[in-house]
Structures are given as C-alpha cells and as structure tokens.
Design a protein around this motif. Structure first.
Motif, PDB file in Angstrom:
ATOM      1  N   GLU A  91      28.645  13.360  -0.184  1.00 56.56           N
ATOM      2  CA  GLU A  91      29.249  14.437  -0.969  1.00 56.56           C
ATOM      3  C   GLU A  91      29.240  15.755  -0.196  1.00 56.56           C
ATOM      4  O   GLU A  91      30.238  16.473  -0.170  1.00 56.56           O
ATOM      5  CB  GLU A  91      28.497  14.617  -2.292  1.00 56.56           C
ATOM      6  CG  GLU A  91      28.739  13.510  -3.281  1.00 56.56           C
ATOM      7  CD  GLU A  91      27.849  13.611  -4.513  1.00 56.56           C
ATOM      8  OE1 GLU A  91      26.910  14.449  -4.539  1.00 56.56           O
ATOM      9  OE2 GLU A  91      28.077  12.838  -5.454  1.00 56.56           O
ATOM     10  N   HIS A  92      28.123  16.052   0.436  1.00 49.38           N
ATOM     11  CA  HIS A  92      28.017  17.315   1.169  1.00 49.38           C
ATOM     12  C   HIS A  92      28.833  17.298   2.455  1.00 49.38           C
ATOM     13  O   HIS A  92      29.417  18.331   2.821  1.00 49.38           O
ATOM     14  CB  HIS A  92      26.559  17.672   1.434  1.00 49.38           C
ATOM     15  CG  HIS A  92      25.837  18.084   0.185  1.00 49.38           C
ATOM     16  ND1 HIS A  92      26.197  19.183  -0.554  1.00 49.38           N
ATOM     17  CD2 HIS A  92      24.795  17.527  -0.462  1.00 49.38           C
ATOM     18  CE1 HIS A  92      25.408  19.301  -1.602  1.00 49.38           C
ATOM     19  NE2 HIS A  92      24.545  18.302  -1.571  1.00 49.38           N
ATOM     20  N   LEU A  93      28.887  16.157   3.146  1.00 52.13           N
ATOM     21  CA  LEU A  93      29.762  16.066   4.319  1.00 52.13           C
ATOM     22  C   LEU A  93      31.208  16.316   3.918  1.00 52.13           C
ATOM     23  O   LEU A  93      31.927  17.076   4.567  1.00 52.13           O
ATOM     24  CB  LEU A  93      29.646  14.683   4.971  1.00 52.13           C
ATOM     25  CG  LEU A  93      28.607  14.520   6.062  1.00 52.13           C
ATOM     26  CD1 LEU A  93      28.466  13.059   6.445  1.00 52.13           C
ATOM     27  CD2 LEU A  93      28.956  15.354   7.277  1.00 52.13           C
ATOM     28  N   GLU A  99      35.437  22.602   3.108  1.00 50.65           N
ATOM     29  CA  GLU A  99      35.258  24.054   3.000  1.00 50.65           C
ATOM     30  C   GLU A  99      35.395  24.745   4.360  1.00 50.65           C
ATOM     31  O   GLU A  99      35.952  25.836   4.444  1.00 50.65           O
ATOM     32  CB  GLU A  99      33.858  24.322   2.427  1.00 50.65           C
ATOM     33  CG  GLU A  99      33.496  25.764   2.236  1.00 50.65           C
ATOM     34  CD  GLU A  99      32.082  25.896   1.692  1.00 50.65           C
ATOM     35  OE1 GLU A  99      31.274  26.598   2.333  1.00 50.65           O
ATOM     36  OE2 GLU A  99      31.786  25.292   0.639  1.00 50.65           O
ATOM     37  N   ARG A 100      34.906  24.088   5.408  1.00 51.21           N
ATOM     38  CA  ARG A 100      34.918  24.699   6.744  1.00 51.21           C
ATOM     39  C   ARG A 100      36.099  24.254   7.598  1.00 51.21           C
ATOM     40  O   ARG A 100      36.214  24.660   8.751  1.00 51.21           O
ATOM     41  CB  ARG A 100      33.605  24.369   7.459  1.00 51.21           C
ATOM     42  CG  ARG A 100      32.409  24.970   6.743  1.00 51.21           C
ATOM     43  CD  ARG A 100      31.108  24.562   7.350  1.00 51.21           C
ATOM     44  NE  ARG A 100      30.008  25.103   6.550  1.00 51.21           N
ATOM     45  CZ  ARG A 100      28.735  24.886   6.831  1.00 51.21           C
ATOM     46  NH1 ARG A 100      28.383  24.165   7.880  1.00 51.21           N
ATOM     47  NH2 ARG A 100      27.808  25.401   6.062  1.00 51.21           N
ATOM     48  N   GLY A 101      36.966  23.409   7.038  1.00 50.05           N
ATOM     49  CA  GLY A 101      38.131  22.946   7.774  1.00 50.05           C
ATOM     50  C   GLY A 101      37.780  22.034   8.939  1.00 50.05           C
ATOM     51  O   GLY A 101      38.459  22.037   9.963  1.00 50.05           O
ATOM     52  N   ILE A 102      36.734  21.221   8.772  1.00 45.54           N
ATOM     53  CA  ILE A 102      36.264  20.326   9.830  1.00 45.54           C
ATOM     54  C   ILE A 102      36.542  18.886   9.413  1.00 45.54           C
ATOM     55  O   ILE A 102      36.216  18.483   8.292  1.00 45.54           O
ATOM     56  CB  ILE A 102      34.754  20.518  10.076  1.00 45.54           C
ATOM     57  CG1 ILE A 102      34.479  21.948  10.526  1.00 45.54           C
ATOM     58  CG2 ILE A 102      34.237  19.509  11.096  1.00 45.54           C
ATOM     59  CD1 ILE A 102      32.995  22.293  10.589  1.00 45.54           C
ATOM     60  N   ASP A 103      37.129  18.102  10.316  1.00 41.95           N
ATOM     61  CA  ASP A 103      37.345  16.677  10.068  1.00 41.95           C
ATOM     62  C   ASP A 103      35.999  15.976  10.183  1.00 41.95           C
ATOM     63  O   ASP A 103      35.404  15.931  11.264  1.00 41.95           O
ATOM     64  CB  ASP A 103      38.327  16.103  11.080  1.00 41.95           C
ATOM     65  CG  ASP A 103      38.594  14.614  10.875  1.00 41.95           C
ATOM     66  OD1 ASP A 103      38.071  14.027   9.901  1.00 41.95           O
ATOM     67  OD2 ASP A 103      39.336  14.038  11.697  1.00 41.95           O
TER      68      ASP A 103
END
Length: 126
Positions: A91-93, A99-103
């Motif tokens: 869930e946090h990943l 949220e941070r725009g990271i794949d």
C-alpha cells in the motif's frame, strides 16, 4: 485463526483504520518521532529499530490476547502478521510512488482490488 478469519479481521482492521482519525493521529505522532530520531541516528538504524520495536509490541499484544492459547495460535499469528505487513508495504509503495511520481512496479494488490471490485459487483446484482 483460519484464513477466512484472518482476511475478515484484516478487512475490519482496514475499515476501522480508514474511519478512525485517532489512528492517523497516532501514526503521524510516531512518524514525527522517527523523523526526529533519524536525523541523529540515520534512516536505516531507525527503520530497523522501528521494526524491532513493532515486532516486540505486536508479540506482547498477541500474548495478552491469546492467554493460554499462545502455543496453539502462534503459527496463525505469524502468518497473519506477515501477510498484514506485506500488504501495508505494498500500500505504501503504491501510494508514495504515485505521490512522488516514481514507477514502483506492478502492485501485488491489483489482484486483490480486482477481486474486491468483482465481489462488490456481484453483491449489487444480487
């Protein structure tokens, strides 16, 4: 604890946490403390200390609730907590990645979310 009981408990816990602002207040207070400590001790040490402390506290809580049944419920407790923690990590990943725009790669939760959506559709048809 059976698998069905574990799943029902996890869903109940998740719903309760989503509705309980005090839960998030406690989480935020804890994160403030860990952020403060990480400035002095570093992220990795605080991460490991948090895991260690959480494991100890969860075992304490389990043993208080299980009473004389600790030995009989040990394996179910370990399975439940392991699955719960893996779900929280996913869930946090997913959330922080978005949220941070990271794949962050494919979520293990996609299959579960699809099952829940299908079950909800079935209930509305019934």
């Amino acid at each position: 604890m059976t698998d069905e009981t574990n799943e029902a408990q996890a869903q109940a816990d998740q719903q309760q946490n989503q509705l309980d602002p005090k839960f998030f207040q406690v989480v935020n207070e804890y994160l403030e403390l860990t952020n403060k400590q990480s400035k002095e001790h570093g992220l990795k040490r605080i991460s490991m200390a948090s895991l260690y402390a959480a494991a100890r506290f969860n075992v304490h809580t389990f043993m208080q609730g299980a009473g004389a049944n600790v030995a009989n419920e040990r394996q179910d407790f370990l399975n439940y907590m392991t699955k719960l923690y893996r779900t929280m990590l996913n869930e946090h990943l997913d959330g922080l990645g978005h949220e941070r725009g990271i794949d962050v790669g494919a979520s293990e939760l996609q299959a579960e979310l699809a099952r829940q959506a299908a079950a909800a559709q079935e209930q509305t048809k019934a």
